[in-house]
Motif scaffolding. Sequence first.
Motif, PDB file in Angstrom:
ATOM      1  N   ILE A 224     -13.624  32.081  14.546  1.00  0.00           N
ATOM      2  CA  ILE A 224     -12.556  31.792  13.581  1.00  0.00           C
ATOM      3  C   ILE A 224     -13.042  30.803  12.525  1.00  0.00           C
ATOM      4  N   HIS A 225     -13.798  29.799  12.953  1.00  0.00           N
ATOM      5  CA  HIS A 225     -14.331  28.822  12.002  1.00  0.00           C
ATOM      6  C   HIS A 225     -15.280  29.499  11.019  1.00  0.00           C
ATOM      7  N   ALA A 226     -16.102  30.425  11.518  1.00  0.00           N
ATOM      8  CA  ALA A 226     -17.025  31.150  10.638  1.00  0.00           C
ATOM      9  C   ALA A 226     -16.262  31.979   9.607  1.00  0.00           C
ATOM     10  N   ALA A 227     -15.196  32.643  10.043  1.00  0.00           N
ATOM     11  CA  ALA A 227     -14.390  33.437   9.112  1.00  0.00           C
ATOM     12  C   ALA A 227     -13.730  32.533   8.068  1.00  0.00           C
ATOM     13  N   ALA A 228     -13.232  31.386   8.487  1.00  0.00           N
ATOM     14  CA  ALA A 228     -12.586  30.459   7.557  1.00  0.00           C
ATOM     15  C   ALA A 228     -13.581  29.900   6.545  1.00  0.00           C
ATOM     16  N   CYS A 229     -14.863  29.856   6.919  1.00  0.00           N
ATOM     17  CA  CYS A 229     -15.904  29.360   6.008  1.00  0.00           C
ATOM     18  C   CYS A 229     -16.434  30.456   5.089  1.00  0.00           C
ATOM     19  N   GLY A 230     -15.847  31.647   5.156  1.00  0.00           N
ATOM     20  CA  GLY A 230     -16.227  32.715   4.245  1.00  0.00           C
ATOM     21  C   GLY A 230     -17.429  33.525   4.660  1.00  0.00           C
ATOM     22  N   LEU A 231     -17.769  33.505   5.966  1.00  0.00           N
ATOM     23  CA  LEU A 231     -18.953  34.228   6.426  1.00  0.00           C
ATOM     24  C   LEU A 231     -18.702  35.706   6.684  1.00  0.00           C
ATOM     25  N   GLN A 244      -4.207  28.220  10.757  1.00  0.00           N
ATOM     26  CA  GLN A 244      -5.066  28.557   9.605  1.00  0.00           C
ATOM     27  C   GLN A 244      -4.351  29.490   8.642  1.00  0.00           C
ATOM     28  N   LEU A 245      -3.550  30.402   9.168  1.00  0.00           N
ATOM     29  CA  LEU A 245      -2.779  31.289   8.293  1.00  0.00           C
ATOM     30  C   LEU A 245      -1.715  30.497   7.536  1.00  0.00           C
ATOM     31  N   ALA A 246      -1.071  29.564   8.209  1.00  0.00           N
ATOM     32  CA  ALA A 246      -0.026  28.758   7.561  1.00  0.00           C
ATOM     33  C   ALA A 246      -0.607  27.868   6.470  1.00  0.00           C
ATOM     34  N   SER A 247      -1.828  27.362   6.689  1.00  0.00           N
ATOM     35  CA  SER A 247      -2.445  26.470   5.705  1.00  0.00           C
ATOM     36  C   SER A 247      -3.131  27.220   4.574  1.00  0.00           C
ATOM     37  N   GLY A 248      -3.331  28.528   4.742  1.00  0.00           N
ATOM     38  CA  GLY A 248      -3.996  29.314   3.713  1.00  0.00           C
ATOM     39  C   GLY A 248      -5.500  29.380   3.863  1.00  0.00           C
ATOM     40  N   ARG A 249      -6.050  28.771   4.924  1.00  0.00           N
ATOM     41  CA  ARG A 249      -7.500  28.846   5.125  1.00  0.00           C
ATOM     42  C   ARG A 249      -7.931  30.257   5.501  1.00  0.00           C
ATOM     43  N   LEU A 250      -7.030  31.000   6.138  1.00  0.00           N
ATOM     44  CA  LEU A 250      -7.310  32.388   6.488  1.00  0.00           C
ATOM     45  C   LEU A 250      -6.191  33.288   5.982  1.00  0.00           C
ATOM     46  N   VAL A 251      -6.531  34.526   5.743  1.00  0.00           N
ATOM     47  CA  VAL A 251      -5.534  35.543   5.393  1.00  0.00           C
ATOM     48  C   VAL A 251      -5.768  36.746   6.303  1.00  0.00           C
ATOM     49  N   ALA A 252      -4.715  37.519   6.516  1.00  0.00           N
ATOM     50  CA  ALA A 252      -4.795  38.725   7.350  1.00  0.00           C
ATOM     51  C   ALA A 252      -4.458  39.916   6.459  1.00  0.00           C
TER      52      ALA A 252
END
Length: 294
Positions: A224-231, A244-252
């Motif tokens: 999950i951390h790797a995905a949030a870092c744009g990998l 992470q979805l609530a903060s906008g760091r990740l999207v689905a």
Amino acid sequence: MNKTLPSLNALKAFEATARHRSMTLAADELFVTHGAVSRHIKSLEETLGVLLVNRKARSTEPTPEGTRLAEGLASAFSLIQASVERVRPGPLTLSCSSSIMMGWIIPRIGQFHERHPQIELQFNMNYDRIDFMRDKIGLAIRSSIIEPPADAVIRELGGEAIGPVCSPEYLAQVQLSQPKDLEAALLLSTRTRPQAWHDWQVVAGQTDLLLEPRSSFDHFYLLIHAAACGLGVATVPQMLVLDQLASGRLVAPFGFRPGPRRLVLWIAPHLAGRPDALALERWLMQQMRARPDN
């Protein structure tokens, strides 16, 4: 006939020896000498008037009579320990995977401590089978595919929704507008659940896509951390990325679908009625059932 009850120390020495098939290992477990174990077993044999072990050069095998006695003693000692643990004050241990611990329990456990400041709680990070007494675990969150202990009290915690996630920047870079676009994306996976992409394809009706993960991580938390870092893009349980979805760091980009697994709570039978275990059980079930993916 001699009705004298054998020495408890002798019974413990014999049970440990029969279990380990070794007086040396029994002595190590009981913090006594090899000679002390040998003397205890000899005394027990004299008291009972029956041979309990066959002493060999490299092992100590119980006789048929010894095997029957050892089985009964193992059950009796387990019952004694369970009875003591029911009334012994002390910390309660919750076991779950490191990903659930980092991604879901830790961000929320402060609420439990505020509500129950008198309860001392410890954690065990594990996602496999356990033995409640040996591992000193009171409650465990597990996937429904893992076999529970035979004596576990089991509570359903709900389903598990899964779906692809990535950072907003990666989404814009790769332009994931439809599931087929995933074939051109860098797909990430985890060694603890290498079939996650296949599971999602099945529940999403996308089995015709050619999706081959190219990077793998040890745990969901690292994934999950790797995905949030744009990998790249990772398929994960929704409950692990709620923050992470609530903060906008990740999207689905394609949402989440009910996956093939469910979450269950295992409760040690000797703690099932203890007030602190009941409080943690109720809190976990309330929190789990309040999840948006449940």
